[in-house]
Design a protein around this motif. Structure first.
Motif, PDB file in Angstrom:
ATOM      1  N   GLN A 157       1.910   9.315  -5.974  1.00 25.85           N
ATOM      2  CA  GLN A 157       2.395  10.680  -5.730  1.00 25.85           C
ATOM      3  C   GLN A 157       3.451  11.076  -6.759  1.00 25.85           C
ATOM      4  O   GLN A 157       3.473  12.220  -7.226  1.00 25.85           O
ATOM      5  CB  GLN A 157       2.962  10.771  -4.313  1.00 25.85           C
ATOM      6  CG  GLN A 157       1.903  10.678  -3.224  1.00 25.85           C
ATOM      7  CD  GLN A 157       2.492  10.672  -1.839  1.00 25.85           C
ATOM      8  OE1 GLN A 157       3.694  10.447  -1.664  1.00 25.85           O
ATOM      9  NE2 GLN A 157       1.668  10.918  -0.827  1.00 25.85           N
ATOM     10  N   GLN A 158       4.339  10.149  -7.097  1.00 26.46           N
ATOM     11  CA  GLN A 158       5.360  10.431  -8.106  1.00 26.46           C
ATOM     12  C   GLN A 158       4.730  10.692  -9.467  1.00 26.46           C
ATOM     13  O   GLN A 158       5.137  11.609 -10.198  1.00 26.46           O
ATOM     14  CB  GLN A 158       6.341   9.258  -8.190  1.00 26.46           C
ATOM     15  CG  GLN A 158       7.495   9.473  -9.160  1.00 26.46           C
ATOM     16  CD  GLN A 158       8.374  10.651  -8.760  1.00 26.46           C
ATOM     17  OE1 GLN A 158       8.689  10.809  -7.587  1.00 26.46           O
ATOM     18  NE2 GLN A 158       8.762  11.476  -9.722  1.00 26.46           N
ATOM     19  N   LEU A 159       3.721   9.886  -9.800  1.00 26.05           N
ATOM     20  CA  LEU A 159       3.026  10.086 -11.071  1.00 26.05           C
ATOM     21  C   LEU A 159       2.340  11.450 -11.101  1.00 26.05           C
ATOM     22  O   LEU A 159       2.343  12.136 -12.126  1.00 26.05           O
ATOM     23  CB  LEU A 159       1.995   8.971 -11.280  1.00 26.05           C
ATOM     24  CG  LEU A 159       2.551   7.580 -11.599  1.00 26.05           C
ATOM     25  CD1 LEU A 159       1.425   6.549 -11.628  1.00 26.05           C
ATOM     26  CD2 LEU A 159       3.289   7.583 -12.937  1.00 26.05           C
ATOM     27  N   LYS A 160       1.752  11.835  -9.961  1.00 25.03           N
ATOM     28  CA  LYS A 160       1.092  13.139  -9.883  1.00 25.03           C
ATOM     29  C   LYS A 160       2.097  14.269 -10.058  1.00 25.03           C
ATOM     30  O   LYS A 160       1.849  15.237 -10.788  1.00 25.03           O
ATOM     31  CB  LYS A 160       0.378  13.271  -8.534  1.00 25.03           C
ATOM     32  CG  LYS A 160      -0.372  14.578  -8.376  1.00 25.03           C
ATOM     33  CD  LYS A 160      -1.048  14.656  -7.024  1.00 25.03           C
ATOM     34  CE  LYS A 160      -1.772  15.982  -6.844  1.00 25.03           C
ATOM     35  NZ  LYS A 160      -2.419  16.084  -5.518  1.00 25.03           N
ATOM     36  N   ALA A 161       3.262  14.123  -9.389  1.00 27.58           N
ATOM     37  CA  ALA A 161       4.296  15.153  -9.505  1.00 27.58           C
ATOM     38  C   ALA A 161       4.809  15.248 -10.938  1.00 27.58           C
ATOM     39  O   ALA A 161       5.009  16.352 -11.474  1.00 27.58           O
ATOM     40  CB  ALA A 161       5.447  14.840  -8.544  1.00 27.58           C
ATOM     41  N   ASN A 162       5.017  14.089 -11.570  1.00 24.27           N
ATOM     42  CA  ASN A 162       5.475  14.081 -12.961  1.00 24.27           C
ATOM     43  C   ASN A 162       4.448  14.740 -13.874  1.00 24.27           C
ATOM     44  O   ASN A 162       4.797  15.502 -14.797  1.00 24.27           O
ATOM     45  CB  ASN A 162       5.740  12.654 -13.419  1.00 24.27           C
ATOM     46  CG  ASN A 162       6.937  12.033 -12.714  1.00 24.27           C
ATOM     47  OD1 ASN A 162       7.775  12.743 -12.151  1.00 24.27           O
ATOM     48  ND2 ASN A 162       7.030  10.727 -12.715  1.00 24.27           N
TER      49      ASN A 162
ATOM     50  N   GLU B   5       0.831  -1.204   0.000  1.00 22.45           N
ATOM     51  CA  GLU B   5       0.000   0.000   0.000  1.00 22.45           C
ATOM     52  C   GLU B   5       0.869   1.258   0.000  1.00 22.45           C
ATOM     53  O   GLU B   5       0.611   2.206  -0.756  1.00 22.45           O
ATOM     54  CB  GLU B   5      -0.917  -0.008   1.219  1.00 22.45           C
ATOM     55  CG  GLU B   5      -1.855   1.189   1.283  1.00 22.45           C
ATOM     56  CD  GLU B   5      -2.732   1.163   2.516  1.00 22.45           C
ATOM     57  OE1 GLU B   5      -3.497   2.124   2.702  1.00 22.45           O
ATOM     58  OE2 GLU B   5      -2.640   0.178   3.291  1.00 22.45           O
ATOM     59  N   ASP B   6       1.920   1.283   0.835  1.00 23.24           N
ATOM     60  CA  ASP B   6       2.816   2.444   0.882  1.00 23.24           C
ATOM     61  C   ASP B   6       3.518   2.651  -0.458  1.00 23.24           C
ATOM     62  O   ASP B   6       3.686   3.794  -0.912  1.00 23.24           O
ATOM     63  CB  ASP B   6       3.849   2.258   1.991  1.00 23.24           C
ATOM     64  CG  ASP B   6       3.218   2.298   3.380  1.00 23.24           C
ATOM     65  OD1 ASP B   6       2.079   2.789   3.500  1.00 23.24           O
ATOM     66  OD2 ASP B   6       3.861   1.821   4.341  1.00 23.24           O
ATOM     67  N   LYS B   7       3.925   1.567  -1.059  1.00 22.28           N
ATOM     68  CA  LYS B   7       4.595   1.665  -2.360  1.00 22.28           C
ATOM     69  C   LYS B   7       3.662   2.224  -3.419  1.00 22.28           C
ATOM     70  O   LYS B   7       4.055   3.083  -4.226  1.00 22.28           O
ATOM     71  CB  LYS B   7       5.108   0.290  -2.783  1.00 22.28           C
ATOM     72  CG  LYS B   7       5.850   0.308  -4.110  1.00 22.28           C
ATOM     73  CD  LYS B   7       6.364  -1.072  -4.479  1.00 22.28           C
ATOM     74  CE  LYS B   7       7.085  -1.033  -5.827  1.00 22.28           C
ATOM     75  NZ  LYS B   7       7.580  -2.381  -6.226  1.00 22.28           N
ATOM     76  N   MET B   8       2.426   1.761  -3.409  1.00 26.28           N
ATOM     77  CA  MET B   8       1.461   2.247  -4.393  1.00 26.28           C
ATOM     78  C   MET B   8       1.166   3.726  -4.179  1.00 26.28           C
ATOM     79  O   MET B   8       1.038   4.490  -5.145  1.00 26.28           O
ATOM     80  CB  MET B   8       0.178   1.421  -4.306  1.00 26.28           C
ATOM     81  CG  MET B   8       0.339  -0.024  -4.747  1.00 26.28           C
ATOM     82  SD  MET B   8      -1.192  -0.973  -4.637  1.00 26.28           S
ATOM     83  CE  MET B   8      -2.171  -0.164  -5.905  1.00 26.28           C
ATOM     84  N   ILE B   9       1.075   4.142  -2.907  1.00 28.23           N
ATOM     85  CA  ILE B   9       0.848   5.564  -2.623  1.00 28.23           C
ATOM     86  C   ILE B   9       2.015   6.410  -3.124  1.00 28.23           C
ATOM     87  O   ILE B   9       1.818   7.466  -3.738  1.00 28.23           O
ATOM     88  CB  ILE B   9       0.628   5.771  -1.109  1.00 28.23           C
ATOM     89  CG1 ILE B   9      -0.695   5.139  -0.666  1.00 28.23           C
ATOM     90  CG2 ILE B   9       0.656   7.258  -0.761  1.00 28.23           C
ATOM     91  CD1 ILE B   9      -0.924   5.184   0.815  1.00 28.23           C
TER      92      ILE B   9
END
Length: 307
Positions: A220-225, A212-216
């Motif tokens: 977040q990284q995808l959102k930042a990108n 779950e932490d990894k997916m979050i």
């Protein structure tokens, strides 16, 4: 079974009636029964006992294996049959769909533990009921063997995949497990596997939390990108828009410059001139251009004057 019970009840009634009649006849004659009468009564009594016990009923959705002195030699399908109960016995098997609920633990290829829940549905082959009776004896023993094979094949299939792959593609695990079980439980088990469904795959709480932490973090990284790419795209669009605007203005100025002839400049000067001459002129040989316009009081054109 209901027909057999009915027959037993009828024969018991007849037996009771026969005993009563024999007793009444004996009390009237006050004489003992003859040997023939005794034998006849015993035969009647034996018949009354054996006939109902020899009637068997096989219900719809069942198949019966007939054993003669303990050896399976015949199969009976839905219906009512007469088989001498002392020598023949009926062993019934359910031919409807049977369901096995399986709960077990296994490992992924990267040694992550998981608890699985699985449902296996099967039907026996009625034509092979004698072989089932000979090799397994009862339906419970056959089902226990099917369950063992299903667990073994499910573990073997899931252990070839990493935990993350299993989580990411849970839906594809059930068909893979089903295929492996169907290949293992073939005609030698004398059953037809209907369906195999993986109803749940549960990893440890610690591993589930890590996933779950990894997916979050990935989200977040995808959102930042995405936000960064959006900003870059907007800046690029703004720069291109400014470039287009500058090119358009330069082109417009170039066209304007080429189009401004002396005649047009003179006309623009006239349109902007308020009709007043400057009070002073600098320079020793200054020359002033007076527009060729007519005054309000005279038709005489203006002239260039050199002071």
């Amino acid at each position: 079974m209901s027909i057999r019970i009915l027959l037993i009840a009828v024969f018991i009634i007849l037996l009771g009636a026969g005993i009563v009649l024999c007793y009444m006849g004996y009390t009237k004659r006050k004489k003992p029964m003859t040997i023939a009468g005794v034998i006849g009564s015993l035969v009647m009594l034996l018949g009354l006992i054996c006939v109902p016990m020899s009637v068997y009923t096989v219900d719809t959705g069942e198949v019966a294996v007939v054993k003669f002195l303990g050896q399976a030699n015949n199969v009976r399908y839905a219906g009512t049959y007469f088989d001498f109960w002392i020598t023949n016995t009926f062993q019934k098997y359910d031919t409807k769909t049977q369901t096995i609920q399986i709960n077990t633990a296994t490992y992924s290829s990267d040694a992550q533990t998981m608890d699985i829940q699985m449902t296996v549905q099967y039907k026996i082959m009625p034509d092979h009921a004698i072989k089932i009776a000979e090799q397994y004896g009862s339906l419970e023993a056959l089902q226990s063997r099917i369950e063992s094979v299903a667990i073994e094949k499910a573990k073997a299939t899931l252990s070839s995949y990493k935990a993350m792959n299993i989580i990411a593609d849970r839906a594809s695990m059930s068909p893979l497990v089903e295929e492996a079980i169907k290949k293992a439980i073939d005609e030698k088990f004398y059953v037809d596997i209907q369906t195999v469904a993986m109803t749940n795959i549960d990893f440890s709480d610690a591993f589930e939390k890590a996933v779950e932490d990894k997916m979050i973090a990935e989200q977040q990284q995808l959102k930042a990108n995405y936000e960064n790419e959006t900003k870059i795209a907007k800046a690029k669009a703004d720069a291109e828009a400014k470039l287009v605007q500058a090119e358009a203005e330069a082109k417009a100025n170039d066209l304007l410059e080429k189009s401004l002839t002396d005649k047009i400049l003179r006309q623009l000067y006239i349109e902007k001139w308020d009709g007043k001459l400057p009070s002073t002129v600098a320079g020793e040989a200054a020359t002033m251009l007076i527009p060729a316009a007519q005054s309000a009081d005279s038709n005489t054109p203006s002239q260039n004057t050199t002071p």
